[in-house]
Design a protein around this motif. Structure first.
Motif, PDB file in Angstrom:
ATOM      1  N   VAL A   1     -11.661  12.266  20.609  1.00  0.00           N
ATOM      2  CA  VAL A   1     -10.855  11.443  21.302  1.00  0.00           C
ATOM      3  C   VAL A   1      -9.566  12.083  20.596  1.00  0.00           C
TER       4      VAL A   1
ATOM      5  N   GLY B   1     -15.105   9.240  22.122  1.00  0.00           N
ATOM      6  CA  GLY B   1     -14.570   8.107  21.230  1.00  0.00           C
ATOM      7  C   GLY B   1     -15.727   8.064  20.052  1.00  0.00           C
TER       8      GLY B   1
ATOM      9  N   THR C   1     -10.643   0.455  24.405  1.00  0.00           N
ATOM     10  CA  THR C   1     -11.601   0.765  25.812  1.00  0.00           C
ATOM     11  C   THR C   1     -12.201  -0.196  26.767  1.00  0.00           C
TER      12      THR C   1
ATOM     13  N   SER D   1     -15.290   8.654  26.642  1.00  0.00           N
ATOM     14  CA  SER D   1     -14.640   7.375  25.884  1.00  0.00           C
ATOM     15  C   SER D   1     -14.464   6.146  25.773  1.00  0.00           C
TER      16      SER D   1
ATOM     17  N   TRP E   1     -11.119   4.528  26.348  1.00  0.00           N
ATOM     18  CA  TRP E   1     -10.046   5.008  25.307  1.00  0.00           C
ATOM     19  C   TRP E   1      -9.304   5.631  25.403  1.00  0.00           C
TER      20      TRP E   1
END
Length: 262
Positions: A145, A188, A222, A256, A259
């Protein structure tokens, strides 16, 4: 379209443990031949034995310091000698070091950039000629990320992970006519020893509790307060490696739990 890893020859760096091991496990489970390239040869051989026993593919251990051109070339040559070529490279080896920019020792900045960026470059440089000989291949970089976002205390990591996007795009442009594809996986927070180690470090640096590091810093954005798993990442690595055409190249995909969304 048939997607399969059967008999594909793969090199996965940093594969004796963590995300790299999960990717190697997924590949071998689909019939691939996988070189477990790692600094720790003993651990790499142990992982290779374990995966070969499970089959149906097979694995071999290779000692590789990804910052050493000599070791990268020797390791790649060993794989080619054993199995006849290279179809897939996963440049996964990485470390994490956290400090504020003004407190970051220059040696540590250079060490982290070297492992992530020099390692990706050197392994790619070594693998591409073999992929061209076989009519194509897949280069997969382990981004983050942090290839898209930034976090405090992670200047070289964020810089390196952004850099991998650029390298993948250049490799895609240069490799297109030869069927060589390059893509970036952007996980993530994955519960690996690398992340476990960061929890107390960040708590200390930020003056907050370890629980707050997990719930606010790591998982705060998240959709479900869940860590990404090594298996989640391995599944995407399988898609990038098994996908048979240039339709999927020069891309980055984030795993992720929402996120980061783009």
């Amino acid at each position: 379209m048939t997607m399969s890893m059967k008999d594909k020859i793969c090199i996965v760096t940093g594969a004796a443990s963590g995300i790299g091991k999960a990717i190697a496990t997924r590949y071998v489970a689909d019939g691939a031949k996988v070189a477990i390239a790692d600094l720790d040869l003993e651990k790499a051989n142990e992982t290779a034995r374990e995966l070969t026993e499970k089959g149906p593919g097979e694995a071999m251990g290779v000692k590789m310091d990804v910052t050493s051109e000599e070791q990268v070339n020797a390791g790649t040559d060993a794989v080619v000698k054993a199995w006849g070529g290279v179809d897939v490279l996963v440049a996964n080896a990485g470390i994490q070091i956290v400090h504020k920019v003004e407190d970051f020792p220059f040696d540590e900045w250079k060490k982290l950039l070297s492992i992530h960026l020099d390692g990706a470059f050197l392994t790619t440089k070594a693998a591409i000629p073999h992929m061209k000989k076989r009519g194509g291949g897949a280069v997969i970089y382990m981004g983050s990320v942090h290839s898209k976002e930034a976090s405090a205390l992670k200047a070289p990591y964020v810089t390196a992970k952004h850099g991998l996007l650029g390298l993948a795009r250049v490799v895609s442009k240069e490799g297109g006519e030869y069927g060589v594809r390059a893509n970036v996986i952007c996980p993530g927070f994955v519960k690996t020893p690398l992340v476990e180690k960061q929890i107390p470090e960040q708590a200390k640096d930020l003056g907050i509790s370890e629980e707050e590091v997990v719930n606010k810093i790591m998982l705060g954005d998240t959709v479900d307060q869940e860590f990404t798993t090594v298996e989640d990442v391995a599944e995407l690595a399988w898609v990038f490696a098994a996908f048979p055409t240039n339709a999927l190249t020069g891309q980055s995909v984030v795993v992720s739990h929402g996120w980061y969304m783009n």
